[in-house]
Design an enzyme around this catalytic site. Structure first.
Site, PDB file in Angstrom:
ATOM      1  N   ARG A 176       0.853  -1.176   0.000  1.00 21.04           N
ATOM      2  CA  ARG A 176       0.000   0.000   0.000  1.00 21.04           C
ATOM      3  C   ARG A 176       0.896   1.235   0.000  1.00 21.04           C
ATOM      4  NH1 ARG A 176      -4.328   1.500   4.663  1.00 21.04           N
ATOM      5  NH2 ARG A 176      -2.421   1.971   5.778  1.00 21.04           N
ATOM      6  N   THR A 217      -0.797   7.698  -0.823  1.00 16.74           N
ATOM      7  CA  THR A 217      -2.106   7.643  -1.489  1.00 16.74           C
ATOM      8  C   THR A 217      -3.002   6.547  -0.902  1.00 16.74           C
ATOM      9  OG1 THR A 217      -1.371   6.019  -3.101  1.00 16.74           O
ATOM     10  CG2 THR A 217      -1.016   8.332  -3.678  1.00 16.74           C
ATOM     11  N   ASP A 231       1.221  -1.753  12.265  1.00 13.24           N
ATOM     12  CA  ASP A 231       1.554  -2.301  10.944  1.00 13.24           C
ATOM     13  C   ASP A 231       1.831  -3.799  11.087  1.00 13.24           C
ATOM     14  OD1 ASP A 231       3.187  -3.178   8.663  1.00 13.24           O
ATOM     15  OD2 ASP A 231       3.042  -1.072   8.076  1.00 13.24           O
ATOM     16  N   ASP A 238       5.182  -5.230   9.564  1.00 11.88           N
ATOM     17  CA  ASP A 238       6.364  -4.852  10.332  1.00 11.88           C
ATOM     18  C   ASP A 238       6.415  -5.591  11.669  1.00 11.88           C
ATOM     19  OD1 ASP A 238       7.383  -3.167   8.419  1.00 11.88           O
ATOM     20  OD2 ASP A 238       6.454  -1.365   9.244  1.00 11.88           O
TER      21      ASP A 238
HETATM   22  O1  LIG Z   1      -7.043  -2.332   3.324  1.00 16.96           O
HETATM   23  P1  LIG Z   1      -5.830  -1.571   2.892  1.00 16.96           P
HETATM   24  O2  LIG Z   1      -5.992  -0.077   3.095  1.00 16.96           O
HETATM   25  O3  LIG Z   1      -5.392  -1.907   1.520  1.00 16.96           O
HETATM   26  O4  LIG Z   1      -4.655  -1.924   3.915  1.00 16.96           O
HETATM   27  C1  LIG Z   1      -4.392  -3.221   4.326  1.00 16.96           C
HETATM   28  C2  LIG Z   1      -3.089  -3.702   3.768  1.00 16.96           C
HETATM   29  O5  LIG Z   1      -1.988  -2.983   4.339  1.00 16.96           O
HETATM   30  C3  LIG Z   1      -1.046  -3.895   4.898  1.00 16.96           C
HETATM   31  O6  LIG Z   1      -0.075  -4.261   3.968  1.00 16.96           O
HETATM   32  P2  LIG Z   1       1.186  -3.343   3.590  1.00 16.96           P
HETATM   33  O7  LIG Z   1       0.887  -2.498   2.413  1.00 16.96           O
HETATM   34  O8  LIG Z   1       1.649  -2.638   4.822  1.00 16.96           O
HETATM   35  O9  LIG Z   1       2.244  -4.419   3.121  1.00 16.96           O
HETATM   36  P3  LIG Z   1       3.078  -5.450   3.994  1.00 16.96           P
HETATM   37  O10 LIG Z   1       2.128  -6.552   4.391  1.00 16.96           O
HETATM   38  O11 LIG Z   1       4.157  -5.890   3.088  1.00 16.96           O
HETATM   39  O12 LIG Z   1       3.609  -4.718   5.194  1.00 16.96           O
HETATM   40  C4  LIG Z   1      -1.923  -5.062   5.277  1.00 16.96           C
HETATM   41  O13 LIG Z   1      -1.204  -6.251   5.495  1.00 16.96           O
HETATM   42  C5  LIG Z   1      -2.884  -5.152   4.137  1.00 16.96           C
HETATM   43  O14 LIG Z   1      -2.410  -5.888   3.036  1.00 16.96           O
HETATM   44  O1  LIG Z   2      -3.763  -0.565  10.619  1.00 21.42           O
HETATM   45  C1  LIG Z   2      -3.243  -1.004   9.570  1.00 21.42           C
HETATM   46  C2  LIG Z   2      -3.688  -0.622   8.290  1.00 21.42           C
HETATM   47  C3  LIG Z   2      -3.092  -1.166   7.200  1.00 21.42           C
HETATM   48  N1  LIG Z   2      -2.088  -2.037   7.363  1.00 21.42           N
HETATM   49  C4  LIG Z   2      -1.639  -2.429   8.581  1.00 21.42           C
HETATM   50  O2  LIG Z   2      -0.725  -3.247   8.703  1.00 21.42           O
HETATM   51  N2  LIG Z   2      -2.236  -1.881   9.658  1.00 21.42           N
HETATM   52 MG   LIG Z   3       2.868  -3.253   6.197  1.00 18.36          MG
END
Ligand SMILES: O=P(O)(O)OC[C@H]1O[C@H](OP(=O)(O)OP(=O)(O)O)[C@H](O)[C@@H]1O
Ligand SMILES: O=c1cc[nH]c(=O)[nH]1
Ligand SMILES: [Mg+2]
Length: 209
Positions: free
Chosen positions: A104, A108, A200, A203
């Site tokens: 994400r 944006t 997150d 992370d």
């Molecule tokens: O509903 P949304 O607004 O799309 O957000 C949710 C997404 O954000 C996080 O991923 P992230 O982009 O942080 O990637 P990661 O799992 O690699 O940390 C989470 O694991 C979801 O995939």
């Molecule tokens: O709260 C949140 C939203 C998006 N992605 C995450 O990992 N945590």
């Molecule tokens: Mg993430």
């Protein structure tokens, strides 16, 4: 409209409290996400179809039940979804696993797809898309689009924490899918994080902050 279910078994609520705590470290976070995924899978699999089979016990012949219908594919949205896979495999060890890579954009909040690798018979399988967080819903919607484009027809979405905004967006975009969450939280903050959420998920699972 598909099902929307909050799987709030006391054990799930208790374990979710452990990982919401900001002082929970990577090791425990990982272990408990796994445990919650197993508990959720037990309920998500409740509507698996059964068929009769005739067997012989040491006492005599009988007709009993065995699983029938579509085989399962678990599809984690990378990275954080990976944390839920092993927990589900505990209960459905023969499931195949596909991967959809998505990140994400922090500004944006729009998702970007960077990887798709699915079992070749995905169109024949009951697909469990898994991601701990359903925030705006953008990532889940894009992942489900990718699956449908490749022929998947039977899809359930499993997450640990969801925001009302994400649930609404996912339901509107995909009224055919069932959504299961361990908790429905209050809202998103201005940075797109779920409140109170757990931060997150990627992370915290992988120790990358
Ligand atoms: O509903 P949304 O607004 O799309 O957000 C949710 C997404 O954000 C996080 O991923 P992230 O982009 O942080 O990637 P990661 O799992 O690699 O940390 C989470 O694991 C979801 O995939
Ligand atoms: O709260 C949140 C939203 C998006 N992605 C995450 O990992 N945590
Ligand atoms: Mg993430």
């Amino acid at each position: 409209m598909g099902k929307f279910q909050v799987l709030d078994h006391p054990l799930i609520q208790h374990k979710l409290t452990i990982i919401r705590n900001k002082n929970c470290g990577t090791k425990v976070f990982r272990e408990v996400v796994d445990e919650i995924a197993t508990l959720m899978a037990y309920d998500v699999a409740r509507d698996m179809p059964l068929e009769d089979v005739e067997i012989e016990t040491p006492i005599g012949k009988t007709t009993v039940k065995t699983l029938a219908g579509k085989k399962v594919a678990i599809v984690p949205i990378l990275r954080a979804g990976i944390g839920m896979v092993d927990g589900i495999l505990e209960l459905i060890p023969a499931a195949k696993v596909g991967h959809i890579g998505m990140y994400r954009d922090e500004k944006t909040l729009k998702p970007h797809e960077y990887f798709v690798k699915l079992p070749s018979d995905i169109d024949q399988r009951q697909v469990y898309v898994v991601d701990p967080m359903l925030a705006t819903g953008g990532s889940a919607i894009m992942a489900i689009d990718a699956l449908k484009k490749r022929g998947a027809t039977s899809i359930k979405f499993m997450c640990l924490v969801s925001a009302p905004e994400g649930v609404k967006a996912l339901q509107e975009a995909n009224p055919d899918i069932d959504i299961y969450t361990a908790a429905l939280d209050e809202k998103l903050n201005e940075d797109g994080y779920i409140v109170p959420g757990l931060g997150d998920a990627g992370d915290r699972l992988f120790g990358t902050k």
